[in-house]
Design a protein around this motif. Structure first.
Motif, PDB file in Angstrom:
ATOM      1  N   UNK A 123     -23.834  14.065 -72.453  1.00 31.08           N
ATOM      2  CA  UNK A 123     -24.158  13.721 -71.065  1.00 31.08           C
ATOM      3  C   UNK A 123     -25.633  13.347 -70.940  1.00 31.08           C
ATOM      4  N   UNK A 124     -26.513  14.136 -71.552  1.00 36.90           N
ATOM      5  CA  UNK A 124     -27.953  13.866 -71.510  1.00 36.90           C
ATOM      6  C   UNK A 124     -28.280  12.533 -72.180  1.00 36.90           C
ATOM      7  N   UNK A 125     -27.600  12.249 -73.284  1.00 42.38           N
ATOM      8  CA  UNK A 125     -27.838  10.972 -73.975  1.00 42.38           C
ATOM      9  C   UNK A 125     -27.492   9.794 -73.076  1.00 42.38           C
ATOM     10  N   UNK A 126     -26.380   9.898 -72.357  1.00 36.73           N
ATOM     11  CA  UNK A 126     -25.968   8.808 -71.467  1.00 36.73           C
ATOM     12  C   UNK A 126     -26.923   8.676 -70.273  1.00 36.73           C
ATOM     13  N   UNK A 127     -27.374   9.812 -69.763  1.00 38.66           N
ATOM     14  CA  UNK A 127     -28.319   9.783 -68.660  1.00 38.66           C
ATOM     15  C   UNK A 127     -29.648   9.160 -69.100  1.00 38.66           C
TER      16      UNK A 127
ATOM     17  N   UNK B 180     -33.011  14.888 -67.866  1.00 40.52           N
ATOM     18  CA  UNK B 180     -32.444  14.730 -69.216  1.00 40.52           C
ATOM     19  C   UNK B 180     -32.974  15.824 -70.139  1.00 40.52           C
ATOM     20  N   UNK B 181     -34.281  16.077 -70.077  1.00 43.57           N
ATOM     21  CA  UNK B 181     -34.891  17.095 -70.928  1.00 43.57           C
ATOM     22  C   UNK B 181     -34.325  18.482 -70.623  1.00 43.57           C
ATOM     23  N   UNK B 182     -34.181  18.796 -69.332  1.00 41.14           N
ATOM     24  CA  UNK B 182     -33.676  20.119 -68.948  1.00 41.14           C
ATOM     25  C   UNK B 182     -32.218  20.306 -69.364  1.00 41.14           C
ATOM     26  N   UNK B 183     -31.402  19.272 -69.173  1.00 41.49           N
ATOM     27  CA  UNK B 183     -29.995  19.354 -69.585  1.00 41.49           C
ATOM     28  C   UNK B 183     -29.904  19.581 -71.090  1.00 41.49           C
TER      29      UNK B 183
ATOM     30  N   UNK C 299     -29.928   6.913 -71.407  1.00 38.66           N
ATOM     31  CA  UNK C 299     -29.675   5.476 -71.555  1.00 38.66           C
ATOM     32  C   UNK C 299     -29.791   4.756 -70.205  1.00 38.66           C
ATOM     33  N   UNK C 300     -29.328   5.404 -69.151  1.00 34.10           N
ATOM     34  CA  UNK C 300     -29.441   4.815 -67.811  1.00 34.10           C
ATOM     35  C   UNK C 300     -30.911   4.623 -67.437  1.00 34.10           C
ATOM     36  N   UNK C 301     -31.764   5.554 -67.857  1.00 36.09           N
ATOM     37  CA  UNK C 301     -33.195   5.423 -67.540  1.00 36.09           C
ATOM     38  C   UNK C 301     -33.831   4.260 -68.309  1.00 36.09           C
ATOM     39  N   UNK C 302     -33.305   3.956 -69.468  1.00 29.71           N
ATOM     40  CA  UNK C 302     -33.758   2.757 -70.180  1.00 29.71           C
ATOM     41  C   UNK C 302     -33.416   1.504 -69.370  1.00 29.71           C
ATOM     42  N   UNK C 303     -32.205   1.488 -68.821  1.00 29.19           N
ATOM     43  CA  UNK C 303     -31.812   0.363 -67.962  1.00 29.19           C
ATOM     44  C   UNK C 303     -32.669   0.328 -66.691  1.00 29.19           C
ATOM     45  N   UNK C 304     -33.010   1.503 -66.166  1.00 27.55           N
ATOM     46  CA  UNK C 304     -33.830   1.566 -64.969  1.00 27.55           C
ATOM     47  C   UNK C 304     -35.245   1.039 -65.247  1.00 27.55           C
ATOM     48  N   UNK C 305     -35.753   1.329 -66.436  1.00 27.25           N
ATOM     49  CA  UNK C 305     -37.069   0.800 -66.819  1.00 27.25           C
ATOM     50  C   UNK C 305     -37.031  -0.723 -66.885  1.00 27.25           C
ATOM     51  N   UNK C 306     -35.960  -1.256 -67.457  1.00 28.77           N
ATOM     52  CA  UNK C 306     -35.806  -2.713 -67.493  1.00 28.77           C
ATOM     53  C   UNK C 306     -35.707  -3.279 -66.082  1.00 28.77           C
TER      54      UNK C 306
ATOM     55  N   UNK D  15     -22.193   3.416 -68.097  1.00 32.67           N
ATOM     56  CA  UNK D  15     -22.745   4.590 -68.771  1.00 32.67           C
ATOM     57  C   UNK D  15     -22.383   5.863 -68.013  1.00 32.67           C
ATOM     58  N   UNK D  16     -22.422   5.819 -66.693  1.00 30.97           N
ATOM     59  CA  UNK D  16     -22.023   6.989 -65.909  1.00 30.97           C
ATOM     60  C   UNK D  16     -20.558   7.353 -66.187  1.00 30.97           C
ATOM     61  N   UNK D  17     -19.727   6.344 -66.355  1.00 30.99           N
ATOM     62  CA  UNK D  17     -18.313   6.593 -66.681  1.00 30.99           C
ATOM     63  C   UNK D  17     -18.194   7.344 -68.003  1.00 30.99           C
ATOM     64  N   UNK D  18     -18.949   6.900 -68.994  1.00 26.73           N
ATOM     65  CA  UNK D  18     -18.936   7.586 -70.293  1.00 26.73           C
ATOM     66  C   UNK D  18     -19.468   9.006 -70.161  1.00 26.73           C
ATOM     67  N   UNK D  19     -20.537   9.183 -69.390  1.00 27.42           N
ATOM     68  CA  UNK D  19     -21.106  10.518 -69.180  1.00 27.42           C
ATOM     69  C   UNK D  19     -20.084  11.442 -68.523  1.00 27.42           C
ATOM     70  N   UNK D  20     -19.370  10.921 -67.551  1.00 28.06           N
ATOM     71  CA  UNK D  20     -18.335  11.700 -66.873  1.00 28.06           C
ATOM     72  C   UNK D  20     -17.243  12.129 -67.853  1.00 28.06           C
ATOM     73  N   UNK D  21     -16.828  11.213 -68.693  1.00 31.47           N
ATOM     74  CA  UNK D  21     -15.783  11.526 -69.660  1.00 31.47           C
ATOM     75  C   UNK D  21     -16.232  12.600 -70.646  1.00 31.47           C
ATOM     76  N   UNK D  22     -17.484  12.535 -71.079  1.00 34.50           N
ATOM     77  CA  UNK D  22     -18.000  13.535 -72.017  1.00 34.50           C
ATOM     78  C   UNK D  22     -18.004  14.931 -71.403  1.00 34.50           C
ATOM     79  N   UNK D  23     -18.469  15.044 -70.180  1.00 29.80           N
ATOM     80  CA  UNK D  23     -18.587  16.378 -69.578  1.00 29.80           C
ATOM     81  C   UNK D  23     -17.216  16.929 -69.193  1.00 29.80           C
TER      82      UNK D  23
END
Length: 263
Positions: free
Chosen positions: A65-69, A44-47, A71-78, A198-206
């Protein structure tokens, strides 16, 4: 009784072995998930850093795209926290529970051993005094028979308690396995369902990045306005020089003609 004790001991050992293995493997699974989260944070930081160096539309797409990625890591932490609480901790608690059941089994076996010893002692007393049973019975507090009765009552009581506690243990084991594995699947399904959104949204953004508009920006960057102005000035000066050169040639020719006729 011996078969019963052996079966209970095997049951406890089986739970201790497999629950321990499951706990270790689930813990390794969670650690891997946490490491994946950490690597994704670096991604996320590199992107985001790369986005800052790009053309406007691509920059915007990469930032989203980075913002959505992230957000996924927040879900992964949970996901990590829930797996630790709902899967690892219940399995880990069986370390203590198995130890308690082993203690219960040891107490029952000790009571049975005492009963067996008292029975052997009584038999030895009877063999030494086969015709003196009246003497043995006349002192109940100290007699071998009384001690045997006490040992038998204690062994019966501890055996009954062991059967009850092992029955409860078996019921709890089955329920806990159902709950632990059910919670594992629920946690994973929840994460993947959220991640899919979230991945769907990330795909749409890019994919919404306007290539042509960014190409125009890039091409313009190759010919900035001040450079274009310099080119136009050079071209204008070139045209002026050519015009002056042409005028000079014309004037020179006219003078030569005049000089010729004056002669």
């Amino acid at each position: 009784r011996d078969n019963q004790t052996k079966q209970i001991q095997e049951n406890i050992t089986n739970v201790e072995k497999h629950f321990g293995e499951l706990c270790q493997l689930f813990a390794a699974y969670v650690r891997k998930t946490a490491r994946l989260r950490d690597k994704a944070d670096l991604l996320v930081r590199e992107v985001s850093l790369y986005a800052d160096s790009e053309t406007p539309n691509l920059k915007s797409g990469l930032k989203h795209f980075a913002d959505q990625l992230a957000k996924i890591q927040d879900y992964r932490q949970a996901e990590v926290e829930r797996l630790e609480a709902k899967v690892i901790e219940p399995l880990k608690s069986y370390g203590t529970l198995v130890k308690l059941k082993r203690d219960d089994l040891k107490a029952t076996m000790s009571a049975r051993n005492r009963e067996a010893k008292q029975m052997q002692q009584l038999e030895r007393t009877r063999q030494r005094n086969p015709s003196d049973r009246q003497i043995i019975v006349s002192f109940p507090s100290a007699s071998a028979e009384t001690e045997l009765q006490r040992a038998t009552i204690d062994a019966t009581r501890t055996t009954r308690q062991l059967e009850e506690t092992i029955d409860d243990f078996e019921r709890k084991k089955i329920r806990d396995i159902k709950k632990v594995f059910g919670d594992f699947v629920t946690v994973e399904m929840t994460f993947h369902a959220k991640a899919l959104e979230v991945y769907t949204t990330a795909f749409q953004h890019i994919q919404s990045v306007d290539e042509e508009e960014d190409l125009e920006v890039f091409r313009s960057s190759l010919h900035p306005p001040d450079q274009q102005s310099r080119i136009e000035i050079v071209r204008a000066n070139s045209k002026t020089s050519l015009s002056r050169t042409g005028s000079t040639k014309n004037n020179s020719g006219t003078l030569q003609v005049r000089d010729y006729f004056d002669m």
